[in-house]
Design a protein around this motif. Sequence first.
Motif, PDB file in Angstrom:
ATOM      1  N   ALA A  61      43.371  49.752  52.384  1.00 51.38           N
ATOM      2  CA  ALA A  61      44.463  49.625  51.000  1.00 51.38           C
ATOM      3  C   ALA A  61      43.099  49.029  49.987  1.00 51.38           C
ATOM      4  CB  ALA A  61      45.355  50.306  50.739  1.00 51.38           C
ATOM      5  N   GLY A  62      43.411  48.088  51.091  1.00 47.16           N
ATOM      6  CA  GLY A  62      42.923  46.204  50.771  1.00 47.16           C
ATOM      7  C   GLY A  62      42.200  46.508  50.393  1.00 47.16           C
ATOM      8  N   ILE A  63      41.262  47.213  50.248  1.00 47.31           N
ATOM      9  CA  ILE A  63      39.503  47.248  49.706  1.00 47.31           C
ATOM     10  C   ILE A  63      40.174  47.653  47.789  1.00 47.31           C
ATOM     11  CG2 ILE A  63      37.304  48.282  48.824  1.00 47.31           C
ATOM     12  CD1 ILE A  63      37.638  46.484  51.298  1.00 47.31           C
ATOM     13  N   GLY A  64      41.388  47.914  47.856  1.00 52.73           N
ATOM     14  CA  GLY A  64      42.021  48.487  46.155  1.00 52.73           C
ATOM     15  C   GLY A  64      41.644  47.420  45.307  1.00 52.73           C
ATOM     16  N   LEU A  65      42.545  46.240  46.104  1.00 47.04           N
ATOM     17  CA  LEU A  65      42.533  44.981  45.602  1.00 47.04           C
ATOM     18  C   LEU A  65      41.457  44.419  44.720  1.00 47.04           C
ATOM     19  CD1 LEU A  65      45.373  45.404  47.068  1.00 47.04           C
ATOM     20  CD2 LEU A  65      45.693  43.447  46.010  1.00 47.04           C
ATOM     21  N   PHE A  66      39.972  44.090  44.563  1.00 48.70           N
ATOM     22  CA  PHE A  66      39.347  44.295  44.242  1.00 48.70           C
ATOM     23  C   PHE A  66      38.918  43.949  42.943  1.00 48.70           C
ATOM     24  CE2 PHE A  66      37.354  43.565  48.400  1.00 48.70           C
ATOM     25  CZ  PHE A  66      36.709  42.131  48.584  1.00 48.70           C
ATOM     26  N   ARG A  67      38.838  43.197  42.412  1.00 46.70           N
ATOM     27  CA  ARG A  67      38.531  43.402  40.808  1.00 46.70           C
ATOM     28  C   ARG A  67      36.858  42.856  40.581  1.00 46.70           C
ATOM     29  NH1 ARG A  67      41.647  45.805  41.390  1.00 46.70           N
ATOM     30  NH2 ARG A  67      44.029  45.823  40.940  1.00 46.70           N
ATOM     31  N   LYS A  68      36.012  42.481  40.958  1.00 43.59           N
ATOM     32  CA  LYS A  68      34.944  42.808  41.314  1.00 43.59           C
ATOM     33  C   LYS A  68      34.111  42.873  42.686  1.00 43.59           C
ATOM     34  CE  LYS A  68      34.470  38.252  37.629  1.00 43.59           C
ATOM     35  NZ  LYS A  68      33.866  37.366  37.389  1.00 43.59           N
ATOM     36  N   SER A  69      32.852  43.243  41.911  1.00 40.47           N
ATOM     37  CA  SER A  69      31.957  43.547  43.222  1.00 40.47           C
ATOM     38  C   SER A  69      31.441  42.254  43.829  1.00 40.47           C
ATOM     39  CB  SER A  69      30.788  44.408  42.573  1.00 40.47           C
ATOM     40  OG  SER A  69      30.914  45.627  41.479  1.00 40.47           O
ATOM     41  N   GLN A  70      31.396  42.507  45.045  1.00 39.91           N
ATOM     42  CA  GLN A  70      31.115  41.468  46.259  1.00 39.91           C
ATOM     43  C   GLN A  70      30.112  41.469  47.301  1.00 39.91           C
ATOM     44  OE1 GLN A  70      34.585  39.556  47.160  1.00 39.91           O
ATOM     45  NE2 GLN A  70      33.328  37.686  47.566  1.00 39.91           N
ATOM     46  N   VAL A  71      29.728  40.821  47.580  1.00 37.20           N
ATOM     47  CA  VAL A  71      29.020  41.089  48.897  1.00 37.20           C
ATOM     48  C   VAL A  71      28.616  40.223  49.716  1.00 37.20           C
ATOM     49  CG1 VAL A  71      26.185  40.500  47.894  1.00 37.20           C
ATOM     50  CG2 VAL A  71      26.093  41.782  49.717  1.00 37.20           C
ATOM     51  N   LEU A  72      28.901  40.331  51.385  1.00 37.25           N
ATOM     52  CA  LEU A  72      29.562  39.231  51.638  1.00 37.25           C
ATOM     53  C   LEU A  72      28.161  39.281  53.069  1.00 37.25           C
ATOM     54  CD1 LEU A  72      32.478  40.563  50.833  1.00 37.25           C
ATOM     55  CD2 LEU A  72      32.888  37.896  51.545  1.00 37.25           C
ATOM     56  N   TYR A 103      31.715  47.728  45.777  1.00 36.38           N
ATOM     57  CA  TYR A 103      31.851  48.100  44.539  1.00 36.38           C
ATOM     58  C   TYR A 103      32.705  48.362  43.736  1.00 36.38           C
ATOM     59  CZ  TYR A 103      28.846  49.502  40.012  1.00 36.38           C
ATOM     60  OH  TYR A 103      28.529  49.639  39.086  1.00 36.38           O
ATOM     61  N   SER A 104      33.352  47.795  42.498  1.00 38.90           N
ATOM     62  CA  SER A 104      34.143  47.513  41.851  1.00 38.90           C
ATOM     63  C   SER A 104      34.204  48.566  40.375  1.00 38.90           C
ATOM     64  CB  SER A 104      35.080  46.508  42.197  1.00 38.90           C
ATOM     65  OG  SER A 104      36.349  46.500  40.838  1.00 38.90           O
ATOM     66  N   THR A 105      34.459  49.467  40.402  1.00 35.77           N
ATOM     67  CA  THR A 105      34.261  50.075  38.905  1.00 35.77           C
ATOM     68  C   THR A 105      36.138  50.302  38.377  1.00 35.77           C
ATOM     69  OG1 THR A 105      32.989  51.531  39.715  1.00 35.77           O
ATOM     70  CG2 THR A 105      33.760  51.947  37.200  1.00 35.77           C
ATOM     71  N   GLN A 106      35.994  49.852  37.032  1.00 34.99           N
ATOM     72  CA  GLN A 106      37.223  50.156  36.418  1.00 34.99           C
ATOM     73  C   GLN A 106      37.239  51.658  35.314  1.00 34.99           C
ATOM     74  OE1 GLN A 106      38.598  46.562  34.121  1.00 34.99           O
ATOM     75  NE2 GLN A 106      40.260  47.030  32.967  1.00 34.99           N
ATOM     76  N   VAL A 107      38.197  51.926  35.751  1.00 41.01           N
ATOM     77  CA  VAL A 107      38.395  53.169  35.431  1.00 41.01           C
ATOM     78  C   VAL A 107      39.526  53.577  33.916  1.00 41.01           C
ATOM     79  CG1 VAL A 107      37.197  54.474  37.417  1.00 41.01           C
ATOM     80  CG2 VAL A 107      40.104  53.890  36.955  1.00 41.01           C
ATOM     81  N   SER A 108      40.730  52.787  33.971  1.00 33.50           N
ATOM     82  CA  SER A 108      41.261  52.250  32.704  1.00 33.50           C
ATOM     83  C   SER A 108      41.993  50.762  32.842  1.00 33.50           C
ATOM     84  CB  SER A 108      42.163  53.411  33.293  1.00 33.50           C
ATOM     85  OG  SER A 108      43.003  53.047  34.855  1.00 33.50           O
ATOM     86  N   PRO A 109      42.321  50.671  32.080  1.00 31.21           N
ATOM     87  CA  PRO A 109      43.203  49.161  32.007  1.00 31.21           C
ATOM     88  C   PRO A 109      43.991  48.753  33.080  1.00 31.21           C
ATOM     89  CG  PRO A 109      43.458  50.398  29.772  1.00 31.21           C
ATOM     90  CD  PRO A 109      42.866  50.734  30.295  1.00 31.21           C
ATOM     91  N   THR A 110      44.717  49.055  33.425  1.00 26.87           N
ATOM     92  CA  THR A 110      44.977  48.815  34.825  1.00 26.87           C
ATOM     93  C   THR A 110      45.078  49.621  36.232  1.00 26.87           C
ATOM     94  OG1 THR A 110      46.860  50.774  34.665  1.00 26.87           O
ATOM     95  CG2 THR A 110      47.318  48.599  33.174  1.00 26.87           C
ATOM     96  N   SER A 111      43.128  50.151  36.438  1.00 22.50           N
ATOM     97  CA  SER A 111      43.021  50.627  37.213  1.00 22.50           C
ATOM     98  C   SER A 111      41.416  50.853  37.594  1.00 22.50           C
ATOM     99  CB  SER A 111      43.511  52.774  37.203  1.00 22.50           C
ATOM    100  OG  SER A 111      44.882  52.814  36.989  1.00 22.50           O
ATOM    101  N   PHE A 112      41.367  50.699  38.775  1.00 20.76           N
ATOM    102  CA  PHE A 112      39.902  50.219  39.085  1.00 20.76           C
ATOM    103  C   PHE A 112      39.275  51.465  40.830  1.00 20.76           C
ATOM    104  CE2 PHE A 112      40.817  46.222  37.655  1.00 20.76           C
ATOM    105  CZ  PHE A 112      39.379  46.214  37.165  1.00 20.76           C
ATOM    106  N   VAL A 113      38.255  51.560  40.452  1.00 22.63           N
ATOM    107  CA  VAL A 113      38.577  53.011  42.186  1.00 22.63           C
ATOM    108  C   VAL A 113      36.823  51.948  42.634  1.00 22.63           C
ATOM    109  CG1 VAL A 113      37.117  55.597  42.474  1.00 22.63           C
ATOM    110  CG2 VAL A 113      38.616  54.731  41.006  1.00 22.63           C
ATOM    111  N   ASN A 114      37.375  51.726  43.718  1.00 28.87           N
ATOM    112  CA  ASN A 114      35.902  50.892  44.904  1.00 28.87           C
ATOM    113  C   ASN A 114      35.862  51.585  45.599  1.00 28.87           C
ATOM    114  OD1 ASN A 114      37.029  48.534  43.191  1.00 28.87           O
ATOM    115  ND2 ASN A 114      38.561  47.820  44.636  1.00 28.87           N
ATOM    116  N   VAL A 115      34.258  51.751  45.798  1.00 25.52           N
ATOM    117  CA  VAL A 115      33.678  51.743  46.729  1.00 25.52           C
ATOM    118  C   VAL A 115      33.533  51.017  47.729  1.00 25.52           C
ATOM    119  CG1 VAL A 115      32.950  54.385  46.363  1.00 25.52           C
ATOM    120  CG2 VAL A 115      31.731  51.811  45.873  1.00 25.52           C
TER     121      VAL A 115
END
Length: 525
Positions: A61-72, A103-115
């Motif tokens: 669930a920690g990945i769900g807190l990303f708000r931007k995409s990132q590579v490391l 990879y982070s995608t915003q699906v609503s003003p308060t929700s994201f779906v990340n992979v």
Amino acid sequence: MKKLLAIAMVAVCNMPLLAQETYEDTKLVDNDLNGTAKYVGMGGAMEALGADISTISTNPAGIGLFRKSQVLGSMGLLFQQDAKAFSPGHKVNVSFDQVGLVYSTQVSPTSFVNVGFNYHKSRNFDQLLNVDGKLDNASQNKLTYQKARNDVFKNVNDLTYTQVDALYMQNLLYDKDDDAYYNYPATSYLFNGAPRGYIGEYDFNVSGNINNQVFLGATFGIHDVHYKHYTEYSEKFEPNLDNIDGLTLCDDRKITGTGFDIKAGIIVRPVEESPFRIGAYVHTPTWYDLTTENLTSLTDGDVRVYSAYDNGKRPTTEIYDYKVYTPWKFGVSLGHTIGQQVAIGATYEYADYSKINNRIVDTDSYSYDWYYDTFYKKTHADNNMNDHTKHTLKGVSTVKVGAEYKPDPSLAIRLGYNYLSPMFDKWGSKDGSVHSPGVYYESQTNYTNWKATNRLTCGIGWALDKNVNLDVAYQYSAQKGDFYPFMNYYENGVSGAQSDEDNHCDAVEVSNKRHQLLLTIGYRF
């Protein structure tokens, strides 16, 4: 009785059942603290704080807190303290530790779906172990002698007849002409070991959040095992009629294969206006399908080679498949931030390693998979070895705490600490009397009952610009253990009983102190 010069590992091709032994299993289940430098610098206590790619393998669930995409990507140096060089091992090793993408995608003003995808080295086997100790009327070959004369094994097909037993019995301890057993007590021993290799973990994650208050995630993990070890165990014998000064057992083994598991987690902010978070997660067992092979030799320093089963022909390397299922793992965590300057995290994790499931592979029995149109080998639980595991290993509690302080928006200072309770029972032993294929294929008698692990970590992070981060971490890990060259065996079955036939050795305290430097470069987009 002829003097032993050398003997290669024995081939045991007539055994249809294959499994593994408790102490060999533990190589697969004890994870290192590794990942990004930020994660390590905070002691890994980020399972409720999230927004670090390393939580993909702990609390997804920690990945769900990303708000931007990132590579490391991360790499580092591993240095072992208080160890003597022993080929093929090294005190200092360079390690490629992590690479991943979210990879982070915003699906609503308060929700994201990340992979996300992340590779990290969950276990680094590189270690040197050097031990020397005294013996009094005891030896490795005397253990085999005890097993033979007390009918622990009666013939070469008994499951208690190890590869080590075969090396001694076929060439040294049994005189067919006299139908008598012999043994060679030792005065001292020397052990050098160089495990090396790694377990690489490939994690695939889907996660998201509900109204920025409940975060959910799931990870599918593939574990890729590359383990090798080379060990030499030497004994100095007491004076004997055959004028054998001593012997050296050399064991060269590798384990390869894969496993997979599924992880699920949740993070909740109970109060909408507060950044305080509670996390929980669960890991299924890792279902391992493995192959091991070894070449084991016994020598007094000469070069002539004998083989117990091939009548002097070229020795055959032992190769076999086996399965091991690790236990379930559970964790809970807390996280809190104070403004933009302070982040604090704590995690508790538990896994009961006494429930490791050794599986016997029946090489002559197959089942048909209709979906994949293929056959696969049947397995069933190795009840005898699993009972030994139950009495040898324990549940392990892991406590992680960490904190981050930002005196400036572009600078972060981190500290962390871990405590892991002991996995091994104090009185556990590598028991050569267990009726199991795992004992039959065993090629070493030594074992170490490792105690608690303590880790101290620190780190610094820099925001080089709004997209690029550079993080550095240092980790110090310390663990002590009790090393035994072989299990104790008492003629009357009672510890402390006085008998010339007893085969007793005292534990020698050993340690594994390691230093790690880790560097991570990250890019947001």
